[in-house]
Design an enzyme around this catalytic site. Structure first.
Site, PDB file in Angstrom:
ATOM      1  N   TYR A 134       0.839  -1.201   0.000  1.00 15.35           N
ATOM      2  CA  TYR A 134       0.000   0.000   0.000  1.00 15.35           C
ATOM      3  C   TYR A 134       0.868   1.242   0.000  1.00 15.35           C
ATOM      4  O   TYR A 134       1.789   1.373   0.819  1.00 15.35           O
ATOM      5  CB  TYR A 134      -0.921  -0.022   1.226  1.00 15.35           C
ATOM      6  CG  TYR A 134      -1.728   1.242   1.429  1.00 15.35           C
ATOM      7  CD1 TYR A 134      -2.465   1.786   0.384  1.00 15.35           C
ATOM      8  CD2 TYR A 134      -1.760   1.888   2.652  1.00 15.35           C
ATOM      9  CE1 TYR A 134      -3.212   2.940   0.560  1.00 15.35           C
ATOM     10  CE2 TYR A 134      -2.510   3.040   2.856  1.00 15.35           C
ATOM     11  CZ  TYR A 134      -3.232   3.562   1.799  1.00 15.35           C
ATOM     12  OH  TYR A 134      -3.961   4.716   1.980  1.00 15.35           O
ATOM     13  N   CYS A 135       0.606   2.156  -0.947  1.00 15.15           N
ATOM     14  CA  CYS A 135       1.288   3.444  -1.026  1.00 15.15           C
ATOM     15  C   CYS A 135       2.801   3.244  -1.111  1.00 15.15           C
ATOM     16  O   CYS A 135       3.281   2.517  -1.975  1.00 15.15           O
ATOM     17  CB  CYS A 135       0.873   4.313   0.164  1.00 15.15           C
ATOM     18  SG  CYS A 135       1.460   6.018   0.089  1.00 15.15           S
ATOM     19  N   LEU A 136       3.561   3.848  -0.229  1.00 11.43           N
ATOM     20  CA  LEU A 136       5.012   3.712  -0.218  1.00 11.43           C
ATOM     21  C   LEU A 136       5.428   2.252  -0.054  1.00 11.43           C
ATOM     22  O   LEU A 136       6.443   1.811  -0.612  1.00 11.43           O
ATOM     23  CB  LEU A 136       5.592   4.569   0.899  1.00 11.43           C
ATOM     24  CG  LEU A 136       7.101   4.572   1.129  1.00 11.43           C
ATOM     25  CD1 LEU A 136       7.842   4.889  -0.149  1.00 11.43           C
ATOM     26  CD2 LEU A 136       7.465   5.560   2.224  1.00 11.43           C
ATOM     27  N   LEU A 153      -1.662  -1.133  -4.073  1.00 11.51           N
ATOM     28  CA  LEU A 153      -2.784  -0.281  -3.718  1.00 11.51           C
ATOM     29  C   LEU A 153      -2.332   1.172  -3.639  1.00 11.51           C
ATOM     30  O   LEU A 153      -1.561   1.549  -2.752  1.00 11.51           O
ATOM     31  CB  LEU A 153      -3.380  -0.718  -2.375  1.00 11.51           C
ATOM     32  CG  LEU A 153      -3.800  -2.188  -2.274  1.00 11.51           C
ATOM     33  CD1 LEU A 153      -4.316  -2.491  -0.872  1.00 11.51           C
ATOM     34  CD2 LEU A 153      -4.846  -2.533  -3.322  1.00 11.51           C
TER      35      LEU A 153
END
Length: 594
Positions: free
Chosen positions: A320-322, A348
């Site tokens: 997710y993200c980073l 994501l």
């Protein structure tokens, strides 16, 4: 990966020996003065470089002065806005055919004129920023951003007598709303809480009580992560376990909020065995943690731990993200080196190409990074309040001004819900890691350019062979969906892309029980031609409701038959620091409280 010398350490890494080496390690008076000035600027401006803004402004004004035709056009537009405002405000003039408006109170008429003028000024700012020839794109966008920030602070709805809701509330409550707003303001100021921050002591949410409560145990721990294995809820589980890598800019439990909003619980109920990384919140002692440390002691250590508990089984990985960016790099290097443990990759709201990073790119240039390094030099970390301030600047109208109107003008209390509680539970970022991440990915875009080296050799997205499920959110100001979509351009494997309604966080946390939102989804096979993002959006089928069931179907299609479920047990990995004789610590573990 080479370390990037932070501010405050320049001139200290000389190559001499003996006394010469010692002297080279000592900063000069001039360097100390420079570092102090940069540090003072960083703290006085909330981490936003005034030099970067000034450079952009100078670029724009210099080119404007060389374009008299554009200058006269902009001046004419501004004059027209002023004239329209004057006429609309006049008690004797107005925009006929406004017969009904002629009898309305002058105050209402003037307020509408003010709002109309501000809307016109917004358009003028966009025109002024984009119509001047010769300005660099980054400076053009920064000028537009800064002008909108100033203009947004003076919008009519931010003030009592030009905010009709506040005026009406004041009349209805005989000023009680103002008294409540004043009391809240004084409390915030006395406690030195930023008016754009959030007091979480009495919000009714607590980790381990009504947040992050899905049963499980910590099965692995090192100095950077805890690995949580969640207890199965059924009689069997798919052969492939799921390993989730959340972003370490926030706490892991966005994937396990309140029970009704828990993606982890949903996966368990669907028959998957779920493992989750929980990152330790770094302190000043962790200043030299590198981006590669997060790969090796984070993703790879967790992968080894899951493999020890599920030997011989491929692993579904989620980032997710980073955390998704890190997972992509780790997966590329693993595949390059012949490691085939990854069964699939789900990204994501995670970017791999940073050419068009959206509004965050406004804060990423050499001047801004110099200031950022200065602010981290003494602390060794980037504090949470500095990061949250930058994120709020991306959407000031929603995240700052409307909130201040609610608290101080309307006298309302904030609505409390689990996602807001999680959002207030932020973390710090190690100096070295954060600098490397911003420079190598945001600034230089090394990953998709083939320059990002892992263990001395480039890691490339095209090396990945596992199928990819990539998800973007329509209103994402952190990872714009068109940027996330570009995984289709670089990956040489099947990519299923989903575009979901909502923003960076709320778009992810959307359980089917809510019955909200919609999403589009379509798969690009390895040998299919690339389709541009807008063409994809116009042709991908639309599905009402949450994306979670669609993802479960995709995971199931890439999974083998179920096997007997296994309860959490200690991972047999040499780097595991959990005592072998003690009971496994229960989820959510200890690191989430750091």
């Amino acid at each position: 990966m080479d370390a990037i010398t932070p501010m405050g350490e320049r001139g200290r890494a000389g190559s001499g020996t003996g006394d010469d080496a010692a002297a080279s390690q000592t900063p000069s008076v001039a360097e100390l003065v420079d570092d102090f000035i940069m540090f003072a600027l960083a703290n006085g401006t909330g981490g936003v470089s005034p030099l970067a803004v000034a450079t952009a402004w100078f670029d724009w004004t210099l080119h404007l002065s060389a374009a008299p035709g554009v200058s006269s056009k902009l001046a004419a537009q501004a004059s027209a806005i002023a004239r329209e405002f004057w006429l609309d405000c006049s008690p004797f003039y107005g925009s006929a055919p406004e017969t009904a408006r002629r009898s309305e109170p002058l105050f209402n008429k003037q307020r509408r004129a003010l709002v109309k003028a501000f809307d016109a000024a917004d358009h003028l700012v966009d025109s002024a920023a984009s119509s001047v020839p010769g300005v660099s794109p980054h400076h053009r966008d920064l000028v537009r951003f800064a002008a909108h920030q100033v203009l947004g602070a003076w919008r009519p709805e931010n003030f009592l007598f030009t905010n009709p809701d506040a005026v009406q509330r004041t009349v209805d409550e005989y000023g009680g709303n103002l008294l409540k707003g004043w009391t809240r303001l004084m409390r915030d100021m006395s406690e030195q809480i930023s008016p754009t921050g959030r007091d979480t002591e009495d919000d009714g949410f607590a980790v381990g009580e009504n947040l992050a409560v899905t049963p499980g145990s910590v099965v692995y721990r090192n100095d950077l992560i805890e690995l949580i294995h969640y207890a199965p809820t059924g009689g069997g589980e798919y052969a492939e376990p799921i390993l989730i890598t959340p972003a370490w800019i926030m706490k892991y439990y966005i994937m396990d909020l309140s029970p009704e909003n828990s993606l982890v619980r949903y996966l368990l109920e669907a028959g998957f065995s779920v493992f989750m990384i929980s990152w330790r919140n770094p302190t000043s002692e962790d200043a030299d943690l590198s981006f590669d440390d997060y790969r090796t002691r984070g993703v790879l250590s967790a992968l080894d731990a899951v493999s020890s508990l599920r030997p011989g089984r491929p692993i579904h990985t989620v980032g997710y993200c980073l955390g998704g960016t890190l997972l992509s790099i780790a997966a590329a290097a693993l595949t390059r080196d012949g490691d085939d443990r990854i069964a699939s990759i789900t990204l994501l709201a995670a970017q791999t190409d940073f050419r068009d990073p959206g509004p965050l790119g406004l804060f990423i240039d050499e001047a801004q990074l110099e200031l950022l390094e200065a602010s981290m030099a003494s602390r060794g970390v980037l504090d949470a309040d500095q990061m949250s301030g930058a994120f709020k600047l991306l959407r000031p109208r929603e995240l700052v001004w409307r909130r201040l109107q609610q608290l101080y003008l309307l006298g309302e209390e904030e609505a409390q819900f689990d996602l807001l509680a999680w959002n207030a539970d932020s973390t710090r970022m190690p100096r070295r890691m954060h600098t490397e991440y911003l420079r190598r990915l945001f600034l230089h875009n090394d990953f998709v350019q083939g320059r990002f080296e892992v263990d001395g050799r480039p890691a490339a997205i095209s090396d990945i062979r596992a199928p990819i499920f990539a998800l973007g959110t329509q209103k994402d100001h952190v990872a714009p969906w068109r940027s996330v979509y570009k995984i289709n351009l670089f990956a040489d494997t099947d990519v299923t892309f989903a575009l979901v309604s909502g923003g960076h966080n709320a778009g992810i946390v959307n359980p089917p029980s809510r019955g909200r939102g919609a999403h589009q989804v379509m798969t690009k096979k390895d040998l299919d031609h690339f389709v541009g993002a807008d063409d994809w959006a116009s042709s991908a089928p639309r599905i009402d409701g949450s994306w979670w069931p669609t993802w479960i179907v995709w995971l199931t299609e890439h999974s083998n038959e179920k096997a007997p479920a296994q309860t959490p047990q200690r991972a047999d990995v040499a780097s595991n620091t959990l005592p072998t004789t003690s009971d496994l610590p229960a989820a959510p573990g200890a690191y989430v409280f750091t």
